[in-house]
Structure formats: structure tokens, C-alpha cells
Design a protein around this motif. Structure first.
Motif: not given
Length: 968
Positions: A883-884, A886-887, A890, A893-896, A901, A904
């Protein structure tokens, strides 16, 4: 009246005719006896009896004097007849009353007859003596006779009459001695029943006679060396006990009698040596004894007579003294005990019936509760055992286990006298050293042995608990310790039943005795041995290091030996260690496996002490090199332990550097303890080596060493971590270069993975070793972090270290990540989880947007399999890391959103490649072609990517249109 006158005439005729009367003496005596019997046959007339006795006394006195001076020897057959008649008259007298001098006159007649030949025969003399003793000794006490005389007016002066009677008896006894000196012992023997009488006055009279008889023998003008007291032991015992008689006068008389008897023995000894002794009074200058010395002093009596006893006499004395132990009179029983212990102290080695004596004492112990008597009995056994060790000890060991209080008390007392303790301990050691031999076709199992060695440990538990035994124990300590420890190994391998009680130890008043089986009893013997020798520090050390638990385990027995040895090395003086070391040498190649293991364990650990390791008399390394080549893993381990200890001392490590290739092979050993010991041996060699060669030696062994940092065997892992740090500390003295730095880089990841566990010991070891790594590399900040690291903040320290490595060693980050990726497949859950966490903490400090897409995909694919790991904590760590990553890929660092997506997923130009292709393992090289499980076509090219980029606008238009339709 006429007969009396005639009897007086005989005396006058004898005086006038002198020698001429001698042929007629027999006839005259018979006529005198005939006339008396004729006129007194019908009635007893005291006057006639006394007249006859006085006439007979006068005539026999005169004839006796004439006979002694006569030139010709004459024998008188009527002598025995007259004596027999005198005995008859004495026996007719009442023993309850002394009212006339008949006894006195009869004994005077017998006294006078002693000058006439032939001497009385033994049986006649025995009858005479018994009659006289009974008639005189059985009379009431003088006080009672005086009281009765006051009531009876007819009684005449009983006190003077008694004195005259007792004097007549004395005179008769002395006359018999003069007549035949060699029969003095017989005369005394007939006094024995009266000497032990329960009536004080009877004992006193008998003792007075005994003293007079012995004085007479001692003062014989021409002492005859043929005078023999064949029953000297019995006589001495009898007189010695009377020296403690409740009646003081008997004690005084007994002391005089003992002194006279001593003088007789001394005179005889001087004469047999050819020394002339004319007067008994000169004996005072020959000896150091006197009657006052023997008064109430049984031990002095035993010392005075000890040299004069034959073995048979000695045995008789001891066996008869046993009967006195149970005498109801405390003073007598105490005297018997003192006599027994004193004589056994002086002559115990010459005793013939040792088993009877020991058995007699043991049986009486339970009957005697008087403290002093009991103490003397125990002392007697102590002296007996000291002089007859090989006879006494087996008898005591054969008592049924567990022993009763009397047996244990006997064993304790054997530790109170140094000479006895030494003799007994040496025999017990010999028994323990004897190895059991299995008989052919025996039904007894090989492990089953005699109970005698078990009884020996019980005996040691008692003996060595006595403070007085310390000197003896210290003198025999090396051999005794080895014997007991060898027995411990044998008994624990037999695996005896725990409910088999062989020994009980008192735990103080109000507490039940503690029960011991053979194994625990053997261990208790070792503890008692150490405390008995005064080595309390060794006891405490072994207790703190679980030494007793190790000793009681068949598989870890040798470890217990090494713990005991370590304690001795720390607390013993070099001289004591060398004594033990010298005792070990003959056992190193023993055919007995037990002795071999024990001795080699001692040997290896004794090399911990410098003075032993630097012994010039022996090549201490030679045995160790042989042991490490043996198939037995314990022998290999002991050899490595010895090498490890040897390397601790100046100059030895440098000498051992040639053995590094051989020792390095032991790092591959599957046996945990051997691998662990090999690590420690290499650690000590490198740490204590001097000169630039230490860096070469370090590089030679460091690769297989740091691979053990992640070993699944915890002890091996800890040892490897500590060893790596110790070696670096030594290497750092000689300015390490890039080669050493490169080895440190290799070890960093394993160290940082292992430190993530919650094991305090491992964490501390990792912290110290990582601090040494930082010291060598010149990293001050990490060094301080690792030195202060605790369980509460070790993950935070790890994050700081990852941050530091990304910043300080950016070119090495790929290597670190690749090493951690390799651990993702490790069978140890801790390492899989730790590897995932390490990757997580590392990539947090990287700008993954700028990292090559293939490198990122390699990390993600490597972590992907851990999402389904059977260990939950590993799954969580893997998912968190994925998770880290993949985050971090981006831009923000905010909700995708779905659109985000989509963007990305479009190709992004990466500028930095953290993995070098040659460093990527083969199993990960194809993963860059995969996109989270979707395969990219093999013919996809950069041009194709560009074409996809051109159609981006079309894809965006289609996506927007679809979203609008959904809203509608």
C-alpha cells in the motif's frame, strides 16, 4: 584339754629338735587332726576349735621356718589334708556374723603351710580361695557389725576382729603368691565376681585384696620373668572400670592396683631387655605414671598398658568393655566408653575381631542415651575405622538404605578426626572409581550396578557435612571430586526410580527429613563436597548458572561439568587448579566413556585460566586438535571449547590462526552447540589476535559468519551477532579499508532484520554489533542510536537507520533492498515480516515517482506472494508495504478517484534505476514484464508506448462520455 596340751608339746618338740622333726611332721599333723576330730565329733566346742587352730598355727609356723632352713628338701603329704580341713572350718562359719577368730586362725594355718612342700595343686587352691573370699567378703559392713555388737554383749570387739581377719586373708594371699608367683593371675581371677558385686562393701574388700596381691607381686625380691598375665586385657578392663567406682575408696584402691600392675609389666619389660632392677621403688624413675594419674582417668590407663597387650589380650579387653557400656551406673558406662575409645586409639590396628567389635557398638548405640558415653562410643568407632578402614567401611556401607539415625551419626563422626577421614575417604574414592563389570550370561541389565556406590554417596553426605573434615577434604579434593562426578554420570544414565529413597537428610527441628533417590543423592554429595571443602563461592556460582540442572541431565552432563570448572577457575588459586589438571591427564584417553567425557570437559574449561593454558609441561593444544576430528559430537564440541578458551591468553590466538580454515568448516555444522562453539572459538581467535593479519583473518571467515546472523537456531544466531561485533572491534584498531567496509554492508541487512524481533538478548546483541559497524564506518549518529536502543523504540531506530542509509549510502540502497527481497522467501516468519518492514521503511525515504518503473514492479511482485502468507503478521506487513509503495508512486498523496487511477496507470518516465540488472536474482528478472498479474506482450516497444500516448485524448473522451451517461 589333754589334746590341747599335747598339741602345744608338738610345737615345743619341733623347736628343740629342729631338722630332726621334719620326718615326723606328716605323722604329727595327722595325729593332731585325729585328736581334734575325735573329741569334737559329737558337739562343736568353740574353745576346743580355737585351741586346736592356735596349736596348729604355732606348730606349722615353727615347722615351716625349719623346713625353709633345712639342707634336705622334704615333702609333706598331710599339707593338702590340713588345708582341706581348714577350708571346711571356714565354710562352717556364718557369713552373716563375725563373732570369733576361727576364719582368721584357719587362714593363718594355711599361710604357714605355704612354706611346706609340695605347693598346693591348682584345684585345691581354687577351692580354698573361693571359700575364703566368700567367708570374708560376704560379711556385713563393719558399721552393721558394730551395731549388732552393741546389742549383743557377748560379741567381742568386732572391729578389731574384722581387721585381724582381713589381715589374715591378706597374709594368706601373699603367702600363696610367694609360694607360686606365676599363679598370681589365678588368685586375681577368683576375685572377679566380687569386684563387680552390686554391694559396695564386697567390691571394696575385693579391691583391697587385689591391690595387695599386685603390690606383693611387684615387690617380689627375685622377680620372675615367667610371671604372665595372659588375661591382661580383661584384668585391666576390670580395674579401670573400678577407677570410676561410685565409692571413692574403691577408686583409690583401684588406682593403686592399676599402678602395681603397671609396675609389674614395666619390671618385666626391663628385665627382658637385660636391664637389672633391684628394687621396685626404682620404677618411679622408669615411668611417668603414678596411682594419682590413674585415679578416675581411664584414658591414661589405656595409654599406659597399650604397648603390653597381645592382639588376643587387646581383643578380650575391647569385647569385655562392650558389656560395661550398658551398665545402669552412669559412671561405669562412661568409663567403659572412655576405655574403649582410648585403647582403640592406641592399638586399634592390632584388634582381631573388628567386625564383632563394630557390631557390638552399633547394637548398643540405640540403648545408650547418656551423651558422654555415646560420644565415647562414636569416638571408638572413629578410631576403629581409622586403623581398620578396609574392614569397618564395608560393614557400615552394607547397612540397609536408607540408614537409621545411628548409622548416619557413625558416618558423621568419621569426619571428625583427620587421620580417620583421610583413610575412609580414600577407600570411598576407590569404591567409586571401580567400574561395574557385567557378568557373562547375567540377567542384570548393563545399567544396573551395585548399591554400594550409592551408599558411598550417602556416606559422603554425612561425613563431609562435619566442619572438622575440611582439611582432609581439601587434601583429597581433586581425586574425590572426579570420583563423585563420575558416579553422578553413571547414576543419571541408569535412570533410577524417583520413589527409590536411599537417603534421608535432617532439615532441622520441626521439619520432615528430605528424601533423596540415587540421582539426587549423588548431586547432594557433590554439593556437600564443595561446602565441606569450604568452596561456598563455587556452590553459589553453579547454582546461579543452573549447573545442578545440567549435571542431572544425561545429555547436558558435560555442560554441568564445565559450569563447575568455570566456578573453580574464577575462585581457586592456580595451585589448586593445577592439582585438578594433573589428575585429568591420565583420564583424557580412558577406555571408559564416562571418564573421558568428564575429564575432557574439565580439561577444556580449565584452559580458561591463564596459568593452566600456559603450562610448559604439556602441549595443551594437541589433544584439542584430535578431539575436533572425532565422530562423537560432544568430543568435537569440547575440543572447540578448549580452543576457544586457549585463544583468550596472550600469544595463543596468533598461534591458532593456522587453524582458521578447519574451524570455519564447523560453521556449517548442523548440531547447534557445535556451531555455536565454533563461532565463539573464531570470535576469540580474531578478537585476541594481534597485528595487521587480523584483517586478513577476519575477511577469511566473515562471509559464513554473517550468514549465521539469520540462522533459525537462536543460540547460534546470538553467538554470530556478538562474534561479528567483537571481531569488528578488534579489526577497527588496524584502520580497516574498503574490503572491510564492504563486508559490513553485507551484514547490515541481516542485522537490521533480526533486531526487529521482541527478544531482548538478540536486540542487545544487534544493538552492540550495529554500533560497532557504525564505529568502523564512521557513522556517529547511528552509533549513538544503537547503543541506546531498547525494545520500546527499536522499530523507530530501524526507521532512522533506513533513512540514514538512503541518504548516506544511496548507491547501496538497491543492494540492501535486494538482500531484503531474498529474505521474503525465508522459512522463518520473523525474517519474512522483518524483510517486508525493512522494504517499507526504506522506500518511504525514496521518491518512487522518480524510480524506474521496473524496479518498483520488482518490489511489488516480490511482496505480492506474502499477502497470502499463513502467518497473519507477515500478511499485514506485506499489505502495508504494498500500500505504501503504491501510494508513494502517485504524484499526490490523496484518495484516488477513478480518473486519478486511470492517469496513474499511464506510462510515466522514470529517471532513476535503483537495481542493477546483474544484481537482480533470476527469479525476479521476469517480474518487470508483469503488471500486477497482467502480462505485457513480449513485442511491446517504446514506439508502441508512444502510440498509446497519442490515443490518450481519445481514451479520456470515452471515459468522460461514460461518466455523463451514468449521471443521466
Amino acid at each position: 584339754m589333754a589334746s590341747s596340751t599335747l598339741h602345744l608339746c608338738y610345737d615345743q618338740v619341733a623347736k628343740e629338735t629342729k631338722d630332726n622333726i621334719l620326718p615326723w611332721v606328716d605323722h604329727i599333723l595327722s595325729q593332731m587332726l585325729y585328736h581334734y576330730c575325735r573329741y569334737t565329733a559329737s558337739a562343736t566346742n568353740l574353745g576346743l576349735k580355737l585351741s586346736f587352730l592356735r596349736s596348729m598355727a604355732a606348730f606349722t609356723r615353727t615347722v615351716g621356718d625349719i623346713s625353709q632352713k633345712a639342707k634336705e628338701a622334704h615333702e609333706f603329704s598331710q599339707k593338702a589334708v590340713i588345708v582341706a580341713f581348714m577350708v571346711k572350718l571356714i565354710e562352717e562359719e556364718s557369713v552373716n556374723l563375725l563373732s570369733n577368730p576361727v576364719r582368721q586362725q584357719a587362714m593363718i594355718v594355711v599361710t604357714n603351710l605355704r612354706k611346706l612342700k609340695p605347693p598346693l595343686k591348682s584345684e585345691k587352691k581354687a577351692v580354698l580361695l573361693r571359700a575364703c573370699y566368700k567367708s570374708v567378703f560376704s560379711l556385713p559392713p563393719v558399721e552393721i557389725m558394730l551395731a549388732e555388737a552393741c546389742d549383743n554383749i557377748q560379741c567381742q570387739h568386732p572391729e578389731s576382729l574384722y581387721k585381724e581377719t582381713i589381715d589374715a586373708l591378706r597374709g594368706m594371699l601373699e603367702g600363696l603368691v610367694f609360694e607360686c608367683p606365676v599363679e598370681a593371675q589365678k588368685i586375681l581371677e577368683y576375685l572377679e565376681p566380687w569386684l563387680i558385686s552390686r554391694k559396695d562393701h564386697e567390691r571394696e574388700r575385693a579391691m583391697w585384696c587385689s591391690a595387695r596381691i599386685l603390690r606383693c607381686v611387684a615387690k617380689l625380691p627375685n622377680f620372675d620373668t615367667s610371671i604372665e598375665f595372659s588375661r591382661l586385657g580383661r584384668l585391666v578392663r576390670l580395674l579401670a572400670l573400678r577407677c570410676h567406682d561410685p565409692v571413692d575408696n574403691i577408686c583409690f584402691l583401684a588406682a593403686r592396683a592399676v599402678y602395681n600392675l603397671y609396675c609389674i609389666q614395666l619390671v618385666k619389660k626391663q628385665l627382658e631387655k637385660g636391664h637389672g632392677v633391684e628394687k621396685v621403688d626404682t620404677l618411679k624413675n622408669l615411668g611417668t605414671y603414678s596411682p594419682s594419674v590413674f585415679y578416675n582417668n581411664t584414658s591414661q590407663i589405656a595409654k599406659a598398658f597399650a604397648e603390653y597387650f597381645t592382639p588376643l589380650q587387646l581383643t578380650n579387653l575391647v569385647l569385655t568393655a562392650l558389656d560395661g557400656l550398658t551398665d545402669p551406673r552412669e559412671k561405669i558406662s562412661r568409663a567403659a566408653g572412655e576405655l574403649l575409645s582410648a585403647i582403640l586409639e592406641e592399638r586399634g590396628a592390632d584388634l582381631e575381631k573388628v567386625d564383632d567389635t563394630l557390631t557390638g557398638i552399633y547394637k548398643r548405640l540405640s540403648l545408650i542415651h547418656e551423651p558422654i558415653t555415646r560420644q565415647e562410643m562414636l569416638r571408638a568407632v572413629c578410631f576403629l575405622a581409622g586403623n581398620n578402614t578396609k574392614k569397618v567401611v564395608p560393614i557400615l556401607l552394607d547397612h540397609n538404605l536408607p540408614w537409621d539415625s545411628n548409622t548416619t551419626e557413625l558416618w558423621r563422626f568419621l569426619g571428625t578426626r583427620r587421620e580417620t577421614t583421610l583413610n575412609v575417604l580414600q577407600l570411598l574414592i576407590t569404591i567409586l572409581e571401580e567400574k561395574p563389570v557385567q557378568k557373562v550370561n547375567s540377567s542384570i541389565s548393563d545399567d544396573e550396578t551395585s548399591l554400594q556406590p550409592v551408599a558411598v554417596t550417602c556416606a559422603l553426605c554425612e561425613m563431609l557435612s562435619v566442619p572438622d573434615c575440611r582439611d582432609a577434604v581439601q587434601e583429597l579434593y581433586p581425586r574425590l571430586l572426579l570420583a563423585v562426578l563420575s558416579h553422578v554420570q553413571r547414576v543419571i544414565e541408569q535412570n533410577p526410580l524417583e520413589n527409590m529413597v536411599v537417603y534421608r537428610k535432617e532439615c532441622g527441628q520441626g521439619h520432615r527429613p528430605k528424601a533423596f533417590d540415587p540421582s539426587s543423592c549423588a548431586l547432594e554429595a557433590v554439593k556437600t563436597l564443595l561446602s565441606g571443602a569450604g568452596y561456598f563461592e563455587v556452590l553459589d556460582y553453579v547454582e546461579e548458572h543452573r549447573g545442578w540442572d545440567l549435571l542431572s541431565s544425561p545429555s547436558e552432563y558435560y555442560c554441568g561439568i564445565m559450569e563447575i570448572t568455570s566456578a573453580m577457575v574464577k575462585h581457586f588459586k592456580p595451585l589448586h587448579l593445577h592439582r585438578i589438571f594433573n589428575k585429568l591427564i591420565p583420564l583424557l584417553n580412558s577406555e571408559n566413556e564416562h571418564d573421558k567425557i568428564m575429564s575432557r570437559a574439565f580439561y577444556a574449561q580449565l584452559l580458561w585460566h591463564r596459568s593452566v593454558a600456559q603450562s610448559l609441561e604439556l602441549d595443551v593444544l594437541a589433544p584439542l586438535k584430535k578431539w575436533i576430528q572425532e565422530p562423537n559430537p560432544i568430543m568435537r564440541l569440547l575440543g572447540l571449547r578448549g580452543i576457544s578458551n586457549l585463544a583468550l591468553h596472550p600469544g595463543k590466538a596468533t598461534h591458532l590462526r593456522n587453524h582458521l580454515p578447519v574451524l570455519r568448516e564447523f560453521l556449517k555444522e548442523k548440531e547447534e552447540r557445535i556451531a555455536e562453539q565454533a563461532v565463539k572459538a573464531l570470535r576469540n581467535i580474531i578478537y585476541y589476535m594481534e597485528g595487521e593479519e587480523v584483517k586478513v583473518a577476519f575477511c577469511h571467515i566473515v562471509r559464513p559468519l554473517w550468514q549465521l546472523i539469520t540462522d533459525e537456531r537462536e543460540k547460534v544466531r546470538i553467538s554470530a551477532i556478538i562474534a561479528f561485533g567483537k571481531m569488528l572491534k578488534c579489526v577497527n584498531k588496524y584502520k580497516p579499508g574498503p574490503v572491510i567496509h564492504n563486508e559490513i554492508y553485507h551484514a547490515l541487512v541481516p542485522l537490521m532484520l533480526v533486531m526487529q524481533g521482541n527478544n531482548h538478548e538478540i536486540l542487545k546483541a544487534c544493538g552492540d554489533t550495529l554500533a560497532e559497524c557504525a564505529q568502523v564506518m564512521g557513522w556517529n549518529q547511528p552509533r549513538n542510536l544503537f547503543r541506546q536502543m531498547t525494545l520500546s523504540d527499536h522499530l523507530q531506530v530501524l526507521q532512522e537507520m533506513c533513512k540514514f542509509l538512503v541518504r548516506k549510502c544511496r548507491r547501496m540502497v538497491g543492494d540492501f533492498l535486494l538482500k531484503s527481497i531474498a529474505y521474503l522467501k525465508n522459512p522463518q516468519p520473523l525474517l519474512r515480516e522483518a524483510a517486508a518492514r525493512f522494504i517499507e521503511f526504506t522506500v518511504k525515504n525514496l521518491n518512487l515517482i522518480q524510480v524506474d518503473r521496473d524496479d518498483v514492479m520488482l518490489l511489488l511482485n516480490a511482496l505480492d506472494d506474502l499477502k497470502y502468507d499463513p502467518i497473519a503478521s507477515v500478511c499485514i506487513a506485506a499489505i502495508d508495504t504494498i500500500t505504501n509503495i503504491e501510494t508513494a508512486c502517485l504524484p499526490e498523496a490523496e484518495p484516488l478517484s477513478r480518473l486519478r487511477r486511470f492517469f496513474c496507470s499511464l506510462p510515466v518516465q522514470r529517471k532513476m534505476k535503483i537495481f542493477k540488472d546483474r544484481e537482480i536474482p533470476l527469479k525476479f528478472k521476469s517480474s518487470s514484464k508483469q503488471l500486477r498479474g497482467k502480462t505485457v506482450p513480449e513485442d511491446t516497444t517504446t514506439a508502441g508506448q508512444e502510440e498509446g500516448g497519442k490515443s490518450m485524448k481519445q481514451k479520456l473522451w470515452n471515459l468522460t462520455r461514460n461518466m455523463k451517461r451514468k449521471r443521466l
